[in-house]
Write an enzyme that holds these catalytic residues in place. Structure first.
Site, mmCIF file in Angstrom:
data_model
loop_
_atom_site.group_PDB
_atom_site.id
_atom_site.type_symbol
_atom_site.label_atom_id
_atom_site.label_comp_id
_atom_site.label_asym_id
_atom_site.label_seq_id
_atom_site.Cartn_x
_atom_site.Cartn_y
_atom_site.Cartn_z
ATOM 1 N N HIS A 68 -8.714 13.163 10.656
ATOM 2 C CA HIS A 68 -10.131 12.996 10.981
ATOM 3 C C HIS A 68 -10.955 13.305 9.730
ATOM 4 C CE1 HIS A 68 -9.623 17.405 11.947
ATOM 5 N NE2 HIS A 68 -10.672 17.428 11.139
HETATM 6 P P1 TYD Z 1 -7.757 19.341 16.660
HETATM 7 O O1 TYD Z 1 -9.057 18.738 16.219
HETATM 8 O O2 TYD Z 1 -6.745 18.432 17.269
HETATM 9 O O3 TYD Z 1 -7.086 20.134 15.470
HETATM 10 P P2 TYD Z 1 -6.576 19.603 14.033
HETATM 11 O O4 TYD Z 1 -7.779 19.230 13.247
HETATM 12 O O5 TYD Z 1 -5.898 20.781 13.448
HETATM 13 O O6 TYD Z 1 -5.638 18.463 14.243
HETATM 14 O O7 TYD Z 1 -8.105 20.518 17.674
HETATM 15 C C1 TYD Z 1 -7.178 20.977 18.649
HETATM 16 C C2 TYD Z 1 -7.959 21.419 19.876
HETATM 17 O O8 TYD Z 1 -8.725 22.578 19.608
HETATM 18 C C3 TYD Z 1 -8.908 20.356 20.384
HETATM 19 O O9 TYD Z 1 -8.863 20.378 21.795
HETATM 20 C C4 TYD Z 1 -10.268 20.837 19.932
HETATM 21 C C5 TYD Z 1 -10.106 22.349 19.901
HETATM 22 N N1 TYD Z 1 -10.912 23.043 18.902
HETATM 23 C C6 TYD Z 1 -11.868 23.927 19.316
HETATM 24 O O10 TYD Z 1 -12.107 24.134 20.516
HETATM 25 N N2 TYD Z 1 -12.597 24.602 18.386
HETATM 26 C C7 TYD Z 1 -12.380 24.429 17.063
HETATM 27 O O11 TYD Z 1 -13.064 25.065 16.227
HETATM 28 C C8 TYD Z 1 -11.385 23.483 16.636
HETATM 29 C C9 TYD Z 1 -11.139 23.233 15.170
HETATM 30 C C10 TYD Z 1 -10.665 22.816 17.595
#
Ligand code: TYD
Length: 157
Positions: A68
């Site tokens: 992302h």
């Molecule tokens: P995700 O965006 O998939 O993580 P990465 O960038 O490491 O691949 O996030 C995993 C889950 O955690 C998703 O359901 C969103 C949640 N999340 C939060 O609630 N707060 C946060 O600060 C972050 C970064 C993720």
């Protein structure tokens, strides 16, 4: 007319307000005979005020995360334990992906603006600490690579 207005709103919403860049930061280690300590202070040894801290750990072998970009978020990534690699892509045709290895708790990777990022090659003991200048906000995410390329282009204009 209504459709045109909607599209215009969509485009203006997608402008990034922070400059696109990444750079390594070396934190000073305050070491003595007992071991090491690093202190991170808002707007002193990092260029923003921290609103959110999260950490990624217990990552299973072969897992890749991220995929992302953010419109406006600034972040600093630190492998406080173990190691991982961060693949950075600014979406420009001439860009070759940059791969940064994080394997030292005194090394931070500052990322701001429109950069598509992947996190790969996590060691089993990796704890990846992330400092961010804003709260979690799903509308700041771009999770589709083609959309990311479009936003990069629209941001150039
Ligand atoms: P995700 O965006 O998939 O993580 P990465 O960038 O490491 O691949 O996030 C995993 C889950 O955690 C998703 O359901 C969103 C949640 N999340 C939060 O609630 N707060 C946060 O600060 C972050 C970064 C993720």
């Amino acid at each position: 007319m209504e459709i045109l207005q909607k599209n215009m709103n969509k485009n203006t919403q997608k402008k990034s307000l922070v400059p696109t860049k990444f750079e390594s930061i070396n934190f000073e280690i305050k070491g003595d005979s007992r071991g090491s300590l690093i202190a991170i202070e808002n707007n002193k040894n990092i260029p923003f005020e921290i609103k959110r801290v999260y950490y990624i750990f217990d990552t299973k072998i072969g897992v890749e995360r991220g995929f992302h970009a953010h419109l406006n978020l600034q972040q600093i990534l630190i492998a406080v334990s173990g190691s991982c690699q961060i693949v950075l892509d600014n979406g420009k045709p001439e860009n070759n992906n940059e791969i940064i290895t994080l394997n030292n708790p005194n090394q931070g990777l500052y990322i701001s603006g429109l950069i598509w990022r992947k996190m790969i090659n996590f060691s089993p003991d990796c704890v990846l600490l992330v400092l961010a200048d804003d709260f979690y906000n799903e509308s700041d995410y771009i999770r589709n690579y083609d959309e990311f390329l479009k936003v990069v282009k629209s941001n150039e204009q």
